[in-house]
Enzyme design. Structure first.
Site, PDB file in Angstrom:
ATOM      1  N   ASP A  96     -23.341 -97.055  36.739  1.00 26.71           N
ATOM      2  CA  ASP A  96     -23.729 -96.527  38.047  1.00 26.71           C
ATOM      3  C   ASP A  96     -22.672 -95.575  38.600  1.00 26.71           C
ATOM      4  O   ASP A  96     -21.544 -95.985  38.871  1.00 26.71           O
ATOM      5  CB  ASP A  96     -23.939 -97.699  39.017  1.00 26.71           C
ATOM      6  CG  ASP A  96     -24.575 -97.260  40.327  1.00 26.71           C
ATOM      7  OD1 ASP A  96     -25.102 -96.132  40.389  1.00 26.71           O
ATOM      8  OD2 ASP A  96     -24.544 -98.053  41.290  1.00 26.71           O
ATOM      9  N   ASP A 280     -26.758 -88.572  40.284  1.00 26.18           N
ATOM     10  CA  ASP A 280     -26.785 -90.031  40.356  1.00 26.18           C
ATOM     11  C   ASP A 280     -27.519 -90.643  39.169  1.00 26.18           C
ATOM     12  O   ASP A 280     -28.705 -90.388  38.970  1.00 26.18           O
ATOM     13  CB  ASP A 280     -27.476 -90.438  41.668  1.00 26.18           C
ATOM     14  CG  ASP A 280     -27.515 -91.939  41.868  1.00 26.18           C
ATOM     15  OD1 ASP A 280     -26.582 -92.630  41.403  1.00 26.18           O
ATOM     16  OD2 ASP A 280     -28.476 -92.436  42.480  1.00 26.18           O
TER      17      ASP A 280
END
Ligand SMILES: *[C@@H]1O[C@H](CO)[C@@H](O)[C@H](O)[C@H]1NC(C)=O
Ligand SMILES: *[C@@H]1O[C@H](CO)[C@@H](O)[C@H](O)[C@H]1NC(C)=O
Ligand SMILES: *[C@@H]1O[C@H](CO)[C@@H](O)[C@H](O)[C@H]1NC(C)=O
Ligand SMILES: *[C@@H]1O[C@H](CO)[C@@H](O)[C@H](O)[C@H]1NC(C)=O
Ligand SMILES: *[C@@H]1O[C@H](CO)[C@@H](O)[C@H](O)[C@H]1NC(C)=O
Ligand SMILES: *[C@@H]1O[C@H](CO)[C@@H](O)[C@H](O)[C@H]1NC(C)=O
Ligand SMILES: *[C@@H]1O[C@H](CO)[C@@H](O)[C@H](O)[C@H]1NC(C)=O
Length: 406
Positions: A96, A280
């Site tokens: 992440d 992202d």
């Protein structure tokens, strides 16, 4: 000391003086799986994450009661196998770039077992996500991945956690270090795995390289993470770099400025002009601020499909390329790149014969400092270098950039 306090001009000249990173660790394979809970749609999950990211950005104060760090309720999970302890115990962690703590123990059948390298710090780590939480004990331990060992890495070992897919053990947080500041009672920031690898000279560049390929099955290993460099076998030509954005809240993540234009030849319509947004790995779609999304929808003639929440078209005739200007480079995001992989239609509640688009609505208007998210639909078409050391992001085209794989 946080990089964001350095003068931008200094960063720009530093970046120019020290260009593309070179080979890093042996690649870490990234496995992908879809994770769409019953009753939710993929765009709604992405939109919730986008809103949580906006609200939770810590540097200028959180907005609308934002949670401490972003949501990790992601519709597509990219995971890496990471070793912790000595001998290493293996954990499956979500990779992440939108959060920065590393923690384990979400799968209670695979609890963390301290070894000789584990040092308890007597601190409690608490992380609240948009859709879940983690509470655990803080340890320092050796983390191994991609042939690299990082000592004294601060991790959290879950006592309780909620809201995470059963098939993962936790998160490998690779994002901006500022996101760790409110996860310890002391408010101190925690060096990320990348920060420690760099400060311990385990890698020669403070860089992560990420390659994804368009998916062709429900669950596969189609991504690769390089620690401490980039894998030039995965992209064509050179990487083009752009400095991190200075615009809040995008600046608290892997933020950049970009422009987005739709069309071809003489018929080009600007959707977003030099605005800030983020790259992202936890977002599935290519998200645009609501007003830009409405223009895109109008230009493509697409309608929102109730079952999947995605835009759908009967014909791709009105679809044209999106042109994405990042720094001095224009990347063409082709018509094919804008289609959801047809072989996965039924996994997101869609029909086999339908055509869905991967451009989604971020859920708020442009001009708020986080106007787009280059999620995995974008990253599977372009190589991504997160050059934390030089406060810049690089992209390059790959064999998949113009692939008609859908
Ligand atoms: C844990 O590691 C950090 C560096 O990552 C260090 O600053 C801290 O002192 C260590 N804590 C203990 C208890 O060893
Ligand atoms: C790791 O922490 C120990 C104390 O817990 C310290 O003695 C050692 O120097 C540290 N190593 C590194 C590379 O920071
Ligand atoms: C949880 O961990 C156990 C032990 O490693 C493993 O057998 C099991 O498959 C994991 N659960 C899931 C849902 O992946
Ligand atoms: C990004 O765009 C904003 C305006 O949208 C501008 O203030 C800023 O200087 C730009 N560049 C960087 C590197 O943030
Ligand atoms: C796009 O918007 C214009 C008005 O701004 C409208 O006349 C037109 O019908 C719209 N086209 C589509 C395909 O929705
Ligand atoms: C696609 O065709 C169907 C049946 O002709 C129609 O009801 C629907 O509105 C069309 N959808 C779009 C996006 O044009
Ligand atoms: C839909 O497509 C998938 C693979 O592309 C196939 O396995 C499945 O049987 C199809 N379903 C229907 C209802 O045609």
């Amino acid at each position: 000391m946080l990089l964001r306090t350095l003068a931008l001009s200094a960063l720009a000249s530093l970046a120019a003086a020290r260009p593309a990173a070179r080979a890093g660790s042996p690649p870490v394979q990234l496995a992908r799986r879809l994770n769409i809970p019953a009753g939710q749609t993929l765009p709604a999950i992405d939109r919730a994450r986008a809103q949580a990211l906006k609200a939770a950005a810590p540097s200028h104060g959180k907005k609308n009661g934002g949670t401490a760090v972003p949501a990790t309720n992601t519709a597509v999970l990219y995971t890496a196998e990471v070793g912790i302890g000595e001998p290493p115990q293996t954990f499956t962690l979500i990779v992440d770039t939108g959060s920065s703590n590393t923690w384990i123990g979400a799968n209670t059948s695979n609890p963390y077992v301290p070894t000789d390298t584990s040092v308890g710090t007597n601190d409690i780590m608490f992380i609240e996500y948009g859709s879940g939480f983690f509470i655990g004990l803080e340890y320092n331990d050796t983390v191994s991945l991609g042939g690299i060992s990082i000592v004294n890495q601060t991790i959290g070992a879950a006592q309780w956690s909620g809201g995470f897919a059963a098939s993962v053990d936790g998160i490998l947080g690779l994002g901006n270090t500022i996101l760790t500041t409110e996860t310890l009672p002391s408010g101190q920031s925690i060096p990320t795995v990348l920060d420690n690898a760099w400060s311990q000279h385990a890698i020669s560049e403070d860089v992560i390289g990420i390659a994804f390929a368009p998916p062709d099955s429900y669950s596969d290993t189609n991504g690769e993470l390089t620690f401490g460099g980039v894998d030039s076998s995965k992209f064509k030509g050179d990487l083009s770099f752009v400095p991190f954005t200075t615009t809040y809240p995008a600046m608290d993540y892997v933020g950049i400025n970009q422009s987005v234009t739709f069309g071809d030849g003489a018929h080009k319509t600007p959707l977003l002009s030099n605005v800030a947004g983020i790259v992202d790995t936890g977002t599935t779609l290519f998200l645009l601020a609501s007003d830009a999304f409405a223009v895109y929808q109008n230009l493509t003639g697409a309608v929102i499909d109730d079952a999947t929440g995605l835009l759908t078209v009967n014909s791709t005739d009105s679809l044209k390329s999106l042109f994405i200007d990042i720094g001095d480079t224009t990347f063409e995001f082709t018509k094919d790149a804008q289609l959801w992989p047809r072989s996965l239609n039924t996994y997101i509640g869609g029909k086999n014969e339908s055509t869905y688009l991967i451009v989604g609505d971020a859920g708020s208007p442009s001009g708020e400092g986080l106007d787009f998210i280059n999620g995995f639909a974008f990253l599977e078409r372009f190589y991504f270098a997160y050059d934390k050391g030089n406060s810049q992001v690089g992209f390059a085209t790959t064999p998949f950039t113009t692939s008609k794989a859908n």
